[in-house]
Design a protein around this motif. Structure first.
Motif, PDB file in Angstrom:
ATOM      1  N   TRP A   1       0.827  -1.192   0.000  1.00 49.64           N
ATOM      2  CA  TRP A   1       0.000   0.000   0.000  1.00 49.64           C
ATOM      3  C   TRP A   1       0.869   1.252   0.000  1.00 49.64           C
ATOM      4  CZ3 TRP A   1      -5.369  -0.382   0.065  1.00 49.64           C
ATOM      5  CH2 TRP A   1      -5.876  -1.664   0.295  1.00 49.64           C
TER       6      TRP A   1
ATOM      7  N   GLY B   1      -1.201   7.996   1.338  1.00 50.05           N
ATOM      8  CA  GLY B   1      -1.786   9.102   0.579  1.00 50.05           C
ATOM      9  C   GLY B   1      -0.886  10.308   0.400  1.00 50.05           C
TER      10      GLY B   1
ATOM     11  N   ASN C   1      -9.395  -0.932  -3.815  1.00 46.27           N
ATOM     12  CA  ASN C   1      -7.974  -0.598  -3.749  1.00 46.27           C
ATOM     13  C   ASN C   1      -7.692   0.612  -2.868  1.00 46.27           C
ATOM     14  OD1 ASN C   1      -7.159  -2.723  -5.348  1.00 46.27           O
ATOM     15  ND2 ASN C   1      -7.386  -1.566  -7.235  1.00 46.27           N
ATOM     16  N   SER C   2      -8.655   0.987  -2.040  1.00 44.10           N
ATOM     17  CA  SER C   2      -8.481   2.101  -1.109  1.00 44.10           C
ATOM     18  C   SER C   2      -8.621   1.594   0.318  1.00 44.10           C
ATOM     19  CB  SER C   2      -9.538   3.175  -1.354  1.00 44.10           C
ATOM     20  OG  SER C   2      -9.401   3.731  -2.635  1.00 44.10           O
TER      21      SER C   2
ATOM     22  N   ASP D   1      -4.989   7.760   4.614  1.00 41.94           N
ATOM     23  CA  ASP D   1      -5.518   7.092   3.426  1.00 41.94           C
ATOM     24  C   ASP D   1      -4.393   6.369   2.711  1.00 41.94           C
ATOM     25  OD1 ASP D   1      -8.177   8.005   3.746  1.00 41.94           O
ATOM     26  OD2 ASP D   1      -7.640   9.931   2.852  1.00 41.94           O
TER      27      ASP D   1
ATOM     28  N   THR E   1      -3.507   3.633  -0.891  1.00 42.47           N
ATOM     29  CA  THR E   1      -3.906   3.070  -2.183  1.00 42.47           C
ATOM     30  C   THR E   1      -3.116   1.790  -2.406  1.00 42.47           C
ATOM     31  OG1 THR E   1      -4.326   5.264  -3.078  1.00 42.47           O
ATOM     32  CG2 THR E   1      -4.048   3.472  -4.668  1.00 42.47           C
ATOM     33  N   LYS E   2      -3.814   0.713  -2.764  1.00 38.48           N
ATOM     34  CA  LYS E   2      -3.152  -0.575  -2.975  1.00 38.48           C
ATOM     35  C   LYS E   2      -2.322  -0.522  -4.252  1.00 38.48           C
ATOM     36  CE  LYS E   2      -4.228  -5.130  -1.778  1.00 38.48           C
ATOM     37  NZ  LYS E   2      -5.237  -6.145  -1.547  1.00 38.48           N
TER      38      LYS E   2
END
Length: 125
Positions: A23, A26, A95-96, A113, A115-116
């Motif tokens: 991951w 963010g 994917n979040s 946050d 993101t994968k």
């Protein structure tokens, strides 16, 4: 600070949990690999943007969590680098992912946050 993640019984699972994999944070300053480590789940820094204070590659957050609902996990996370334990909530939607860690009886919280960027099942990890 590693601000991450997760668990719902790995034993006998034919597929990876929705939080397994790599991951990107963010803010673009870190990447973590979320994977089983013993009976817990670990989020391990795989990359840290140069100049990011108080974090380094290899730092690990050890999570003891359970599934509350589809894509929602809660429990605690231990940061051995800082000798701190956090109350943790992890929410995954495709994917979040959003992680929320709290200290001081839940009075001080921070959300992050993610993101994968990779899936451990697909990478054979």
């Amino acid at each position: 600070m590693i601000s991450v993640l997760l668990a719902s019984g790995y034993a006998g699972m034919a597929h990876a949990a929705d939080y397994d994999g790599e991951w990107a944070r963010g803010d673009g300053k870190a990447r973590v690999l979320v994977a089983p480590c013993g009976s817990d789940i670990c989020a391990t820094n795989t990359w840290i943007k140069p100049g990011t204070p108080k974090e380094k590659k290899g730092d690990r957050l050890v999570m003891t969590i359970k599934r509350d609902a589809d894509g929602v996990y809660s429990g605690s996370a231990f940061d051995p680098q800082r000798d701190m334990t956090y109350k943790l909530t992890l929410t995954v939607n495709g994917n979040s992912m959003t992680t929320k860690g709290c200290v001081v009886a839940g009075l001080i919280c921070k959300g992050v946050d993610w993101t994968k960027i990779a899936d451990t099942a697909k990478n054979g990890l």
